[in-house]
Scaffold this motif. Structure first.
Motif, short mmCIF file in Angstrom:
data_model
loop_
_atom_site.label_atom_id
_atom_site.label_comp_id
_atom_site.label_asym_id
_atom_site.label_seq_id
_atom_site.Cartn_x
_atom_site.Cartn_y
_atom_site.Cartn_z
N SER A 15 0.81 -1.21 0.00
CA SER A 15 0.00 0.00 0.00
C SER A 15 0.85 1.27 0.00
O SER A 15 0.48 2.28 -0.60
N HIS A 16 2.01 1.21 0.68
CA HIS A 16 2.91 2.37 0.76
C HIS A 16 4.34 1.90 0.51
O HIS A 16 4.93 1.23 1.35
N CYS A 50 13.06 8.32 -1.26
CA CYS A 50 13.68 9.08 -0.16
C CYS A 50 15.18 8.89 -0.19
O CYS A 50 15.67 7.75 -0.07
N HIS A 51 15.90 9.98 -0.36
CA HIS A 51 17.36 9.95 -0.37
C HIS A 51 17.89 10.80 0.79
O HIS A 51 17.24 11.77 1.21
N PHE A 81 8.56 6.74 5.86
CA PHE A 81 9.08 5.53 6.49
C PHE A 81 8.06 4.93 7.46
O PHE A 81 7.91 3.71 7.55
N LEU A 82 7.38 5.78 8.20
CA LEU A 82 6.40 5.29 9.18
C LEU A 82 5.23 4.60 8.50
O LEU A 82 4.67 3.63 9.03
N GLU A 83 4.83 5.07 7.33
CA GLU A 83 3.70 4.49 6.61
C GLU A 83 4.09 3.28 5.77
O GLU A 83 3.22 2.47 5.43
N THR A 109 8.91 -0.76 10.08
CA THR A 109 8.30 -2.09 10.18
C THR A 109 7.99 -2.70 8.82
O THR A 109 7.65 -3.88 8.73
N GLY A 110 8.09 -1.91 7.76
CA GLY A 110 7.81 -2.42 6.42
C GLY A 110 8.82 -3.46 5.98
O GLY A 110 9.96 -3.48 6.45
#
Length: 337
Positions: A15-16, A50-51, A81-83, A109-110
């Motif tokens: 999803s993300h 994201c860099h 990162f959180l999503e 957690t991904g």
């Protein structure tokens, strides 16, 4: 199921999605990130890149607007990162290579997927594709696209950053990492519509006057040759960089220029930036591997013929250290008969 089909399934179920790469961005890290992003979009999914820090100015002919930078938008990077339920780790094999994003990566957690071509990967990802024989991570993204069954999706938008990554990480196709497979991939990119001549033009024909003057000064005033070992060394202090209005990327070609000197086997360039000495190592031939020297003495590593490192010593002390280490790592040149 092959590993690339598994990764495709992860993309389709996520999803993300977040795409990350290493600090001190280069052509391959930017190229593979954007190439994967555009492929994911072609699959009908969304992703965020994201860099840790900006790309060098000479890469801005690419559309880098999709890349969130930790140095400029830390809140958005943190939120991503959180999503994230799927995180791609491209062109790096250790968590400390993402700079200020390290804590975010470690706590995320991904599911993490590493696609990389460097030696000795750490075991932090859930899925690892480590192929040290590949010319670049960008080449491996082409493999992902093809071997997941989506080769027909390859087009100019996806292929152009991937061509850039392959071009820059092979030293314009001169390094031993170039294999028959490399040229097969290049042919596929050209067939997909990549205008290779424009990539070369955008990459090479964008010098600034200050960059050329800095490079000229480095080669004329700061080049040191250790004739007995066929090693070329260039050192630049922060004052010297400031004198020539240094911008990120201005010294990137110096190591290859020094290595191009007739008879040279190794080139070492170090610059004083951001409170430390950043070091670039280049060499010719497997017998002149530089990654071991970088790893054992300069907190770095990389490929046998192209590596990086750093030093917290002064410019002069770093130069003295390198001079003393050269005889330990590189044999004396054989005199011409």
């Amino acid at each position: 199921m092959n590993i690339y089909k598994q990764i495709e399934a992860e993309i389709c179920n996520a999803s993300h999605i977040v795409i990350t790469s290493h600090k001190s961005a280069d052509g391959d890290s930017v190229g593979c990130s954007l190439g994967l992003l555009h492929f994911i979009e072609k699959l009908g999914k969304k992703a965020v890149v994201c860099h840790p820090d900006p790309a060098p100015d000479f890469l801005y002919w690419l559309d880098t607007s999709p890349i969130l930078l930790m140095t400029q938008e830390p809140e958005k990077v943190t939120e991503a990162f959180l999503e994230a339920d799927l995180i791609f780790c491209l062109d790096y094999n250790a968590v400390n290579r993402v700079g200020d994003m390290q804590s975010l990566l470690e706590s995320a957690t991904g599911k993490k997927v590493m696609i990389d071509h460097h030696l000795d990967p750490e075991e932090f990802p859930d899925i690892v594709v480590s192929q040290t024989s590949a010319s670049s991570t960008s080449e491996m993204i082409v493999d992902l696209i093809e071997e997941s069954g989506h080769g027909k999706l390859l087009d100019e938008k996806i292929g152009t950053p991937l061509y850039l990554g392959m071009l820059t990480d092979t030293g314009t196709f001169r390094f031993p990492s170039v294999k028959p497979r490399t040229h097969e991939v290049l042919a596929k990119l050209l067939a997909a519509g990549v205008q290779h001549h424009l990539v070369h033009e955008y990459l090479n024909d964008n010098n600034t006057v200050s960059r050329l003057r800095l490079q000229g000064y480095a080669m004329s005033e700061k080049l040191e040759i250790m004739e007995d070992y066929q090693v070329a060394i260039i050192s630049l202090s922060k004052e010297e960089l400031a004198r020539y209005n240094y911008k990120k990327g201005d010294t990137d070609s110096l190591a290859n220029s020094a290595l191009s000197i007739k008879g040279m086997r190794v080139a070492i360039v170090f610059t004083e930036r951001d409170g430390i000495i950043k070091i670039s190592f280049r060499s010719k031939g497997q017998e002149n591997a530089v990654n071991v020297l970088a790893a054992e003495h300069f907190n770095g590593g990389g490929h046998a013929n192209a590596a990086g490192g750093m030093s917290e010593l002064s410019v002069n002390d770093t130069l003295d250290k390198i001079r003393k280490l050269i005889p330990e790592y590189f044999s004396k040149a054989i005199a011409d008969n």
